[in-house]
Enzyme design. Structure first.
Site, PDB file in Angstrom:
ATOM      1  N   TYR A   1      -6.524   7.809 -11.296  1.00 51.75           N
ATOM      2  CA  TYR A   1      -7.574   6.797 -11.106  1.00 51.75           C
ATOM      3  C   TYR A   1      -8.638   6.828 -12.205  1.00 51.75           C
ATOM      4  CZ  TYR A   1      -9.457   3.280  -7.901  1.00 51.75           C
ATOM      5  OH  TYR A   1      -9.837   2.107  -7.311  1.00 51.75           O
TER       6      TYR A   1
ATOM      7  N   GLU B   1     -17.532   1.286  -1.970  1.00 49.43           N
ATOM      8  CA  GLU B   1     -16.508   1.618  -2.969  1.00 49.43           C
ATOM      9  C   GLU B   1     -17.013   1.192  -4.343  1.00 49.43           C
ATOM     10  OE1 GLU B   1     -12.600   0.109  -2.238  1.00 49.43           O
ATOM     11  OE2 GLU B   1     -12.441   0.996  -0.241  1.00 49.43           O
TER      12      GLU B   1
ATOM     13  N   GLU C   1      -4.052   1.985  -1.718  1.00 48.08           N
ATOM     14  CA  GLU C   1      -2.849   2.060  -2.561  1.00 48.08           C
ATOM     15  C   GLU C   1      -1.830   3.029  -1.951  1.00 48.08           C
ATOM     16  OE1 GLU C   1      -5.756   0.155  -3.949  1.00 48.08           O
ATOM     17  OE2 GLU C   1      -6.108   2.221  -4.553  1.00 48.08           O
TER      18      GLU C   1
ATOM     19  N   ASN D   1     -10.651  -2.064   7.618  1.00 44.95           N
ATOM     20  CA  ASN D   1     -10.988  -1.893   6.201  1.00 44.95           C
ATOM     21  C   ASN D   1     -10.713  -3.178   5.437  1.00 44.95           C
ATOM     22  OD1 ASN D   1     -11.636  -0.221   3.794  1.00 44.95           O
ATOM     23  ND2 ASN D   1      -9.540  -0.724   3.246  1.00 44.95           N
ATOM     24  N   GLU D   2     -11.746  -3.704   4.767  1.00 46.61           N
ATOM     25  CA  GLU D   2     -11.608  -4.908   3.945  1.00 46.61           C
ATOM     26  C   GLU D   2     -10.822  -5.994   4.693  1.00 46.61           C
ATOM     27  OE1 GLU D   2      -9.890  -3.192   0.381  1.00 46.61           O
ATOM     28  OE2 GLU D   2     -11.857  -3.049  -0.549  1.00 46.61           O
TER      29      GLU D   2
END
Length: 654
Positions: free
Chosen positions: A350, A283, A144, A202-203
């Site tokens: 968060y 995660e 993000e 990443n991802e």
């Protein structure tokens, strides 16, 4: 698979035979046989995967980590120790750390690792406090964060294909990794440091490119710069397509999923691509991010704790994302694109176990209780919440309309262009750019000023003859009615609200991507002002400048200033914006981020005590974009307000 009791601390001295206690004949026999270097025990510093045992091995012993994510770029440096100590006292054995490329290389070849960006100091602090590190150095991190950590200057080449084998992209990545990874290598566990594993990309399976040559290139670069002993891994969602495109032989495949997932199915997905080795959730979501205009996200403590317990019961390794979220200071918040553009709030609280201000929450203690059932907790109390102070009401004065101080904000003067240019075309990454032209004819009756769909990126504040007319918005209002005389000055201040950080649209250009039209007739002959507002404010403006007053009303982009004093100790605080619309806040030159109470959910900004001056005046600078209250003031409180939200449609008309 590691059992729940395999978190073992091994004393190095126990791994090496003590020759001092051996009798000389025994020692001679060892030397003669050449067995001194063939000890049964492994090297003192080793971390690897035991595929037969389905577990990690640290210094030869089965090992399972319970970790949490923290982002040093979202926490002021003076608070790093406090946050990390609270993570350690929660029972975590490791922290997971992202490195945002764009935070450290703001311009090609210009590197910044000083102050809050001293990544090496942060890593050294984790080692000092006894925490292992799971490092995620990118080049893309998502998080993000603005553009997922990729530098905006990559888009200076408009047709670049990010996260692919595009030679221009690979050249930039290689240049960066050759600066970054040598700083990492001495801190790897096998080199005596505390970094036990390093993620490559990443991802990637969530990205459209599915370019295996790109992943192979990264793997080769990481191996060349970090060596062949370091454990390299990938992280992806649990969908088959994500794991198909995001994994690569030679990289250990892990998955990510939250408390609402079916754990058996999620780890079953990992097993399909990684049949042997430890189970890893890289995660495990303790909460979720907030978007402007939507409700504050939260996940119950009980649900998070229950999911954690279930995974630990399976012997899985778990990293909690986030353990502390922190704050998107300045312009670092990213955005999502799900049918419409969705910018992320300044707060990255968060709903994490440690709050945005670093305070232990009910969720933290619920997690700590779960961890205590699987391994011993550190001895000692949890450090308390940091003190907060309500400094109260601080009056502000209007300093000037933005249009009256362009000489300060753009000392180099405007760029002339027949048609609008993007932020990237004029090499401005963040903040604001002003576009100016003139009406080509008299408009006695209302005419429509309009922009093509999705071409105002991301919000445009329209002024005619310095009078505020309204706002144009990406995926929102794209037209205004106006009247005026031939030659009247038309200004559009465009704000970058954060580049998209996830999915296929990370090539997120900013500014005016298409031309404005007046009753379908394109406007031309533009003056484009790249505004260096932060540079001016950091140099003391407007407080160090002569008083400047403006007689025009309160609507439209304008600067406000004021000051307040703290006691002898400057505590953390939260600032509220009663009656304000939307804008940016600086205190003592530090950019605390965007406020937008009309859109919500976030109503307060976190102000770390470390940015305040104890016992002397603290200078406040506000850029209000739409309209300040008649009597402008800020309210400093001892607690935050996160969840007051107007609907998107209502907020857009306020």
């Amino acid at each position: 698979m590691a059992s729940t009791s395999t978190h073992v601390t091994v004393t190095t001295s126990l791994l090496v035979p003590s020759t001092a206690r051996m009798r000389p004949p025994a020692l001679a026999l060892l030397l003669t046989a050449g067995l001194l270097h063939a000890q049964a025990a492994p090297p003192a510093h080793s971390f690897h995967i035991d595929y037969d045992g389905d577990c990690f091995r640290k210094d030869g012993a089965p090992f399972r980590y319970i970790a949490g994510s923290i982002h040093y770029a979202r926490v002021p440096r003076p608070a790093w120790r406090d946050r990390l100590l609270k993570m350690y006292m929660s029972g975590l054995s490791a922290v997971q750390v992202y490195i945002p490329w764009n935070y450290h290389e703001p311009l090609p070849g210009l590197y910044d690792f000083a102050g809050d960006r001293d990544m090496e100091a942060f890593l050294d602090l984790t080692a000092e406090l006894g925490l292992l590190v799971i490092l995620r150095p990118g080049p893309y991190i998502c998080a993000e964060w603005e553009m997922g950590g990729l530098p905006a200057w990559l888009l200076w080449k408009p047709d670049i294909v990010l996260r692919s084998s595009d030679p221009d992209y690979l050249a930039a990545v290689d240049s960066w990794l050759h600066v970054l990874l040598p700083k990492i290598k001495p801190r790897l566990y096998q080199n005596g440091g505390n970094i036990i594993s390093v993620q490559v990309e990443n991802e990637y399976g969530s990205y459209y490119a599915c370019d295996y040559n790109y992943l192979r290139h990264l793997l080769g670069t990481f191996r060349a710069l970090l060596g062949h002993d370091v454990l390299l891994f990938t992280t992806d969602g649990t969908q088959a397509d994500e794991l198909r495109c995001g994994t690569l032989q030679g990289l250990y495949a892990t998955v990510d999923f939250g408390p609402g997932s079916n754990i058996t199915e999620a780890f079953g997905a990992q097993r399909r691509v990684q049949p042997k080795g430890p189970l890893v959730n890289s995660e495990y979501y303790t909460g979720w991010l907030d978007y402007w205009g939507e409700a504050h996200a939260s996940i119950s403590s009980a649900q998070v704790a229950r999911g954690l317990a279930d995974m630990l019961q399976l012997g899985a390794n778990v990293n909690m994302y986030m353990f502390q979220g922190g704050t998107n200071f300045a312009y670092w918040s990213g955005a999502d694109f799900k049918e419409v553009y969705k910018p992320v709030t300044t707060s990255y609280d968060y709903d994490a176990p440690l709050s945005e201000a670093g305070d232990p929450t009910e969720k933290l203690f619920a997690i700590r209780t779960v961890i205590s059932k699987f391994q011993a907790l550190p001895v000692g109390p949890m450090p308390p919440a940091t003190p907060k102070y309500a400094y109260g009401r601080v009056a502000l004065q209007k300093y000037a309309n933005l249009l009256d101080v362009l000489d300060i904000l753009c000392p180099s003067g405007p760029i002339q262009s027949q048609f609008p240019l993007t932020f990237e075309a004029i090499k401005q990454a963040h903040g604001f750019v002003l576009y100016r032209t003139h009406l080509p004819r008299d408009i006695p009756d209302p005419a429509t000023l309009s922009a093509p769909p999705h071409s105002v990126c991301d919000r445009g504040y329209v002024m005619l003859q310095k009078e505020y007319q309204g706002t144009l918005e990406r995926d929102g209002q794209t037209a205004l009615q106006m009247t005026g005389s031939e030659g009247a000055t038309l200004d559009l201040l465009v704000e970058n609200m954060g580049r998209i950080n996830f999915g296929a649209n990370t090539s997120d250009f900013k500014g005016l991507l298409g031309n404005l039209s007046l009753d379908s007739s394109p406007l031309s002959s533009w003056l484009i002002y790249p505004l260096a507002i932060d540079t001016a404010v950091q140099q003391g403006w407007p407080h160090a400048a002569p008083t400047k007053s403006s007689s025009r009303g309160g609507a439209g982009p304008a600067f406000y200033s004021g000051a307040f004093e703290t006691p002898d100790i400057a505590w953390d605080t939260f600032v509220k914006f009663p009656g304000w619309s939307k804008g940016q806040l600086w205190i003592n030159g530090f950019n605390l981020g965007r406020y937008w109470p009309q859109r919500g959910p976030q109503q307060t900004l976190f102000v770390p005590g470390s940015v305040l001056y104890p016992g002397r005046p603290n200078n406040i600078t506000v850029l209000e974009l739409e309209g300040a209250p008649p009597t402008p003031f800020l309210l400093f409180l001892d607690r935050p307000f996160f969840n007051t939200t107007l609907s998107r449609s209502t907020a857009a008309t306020e």
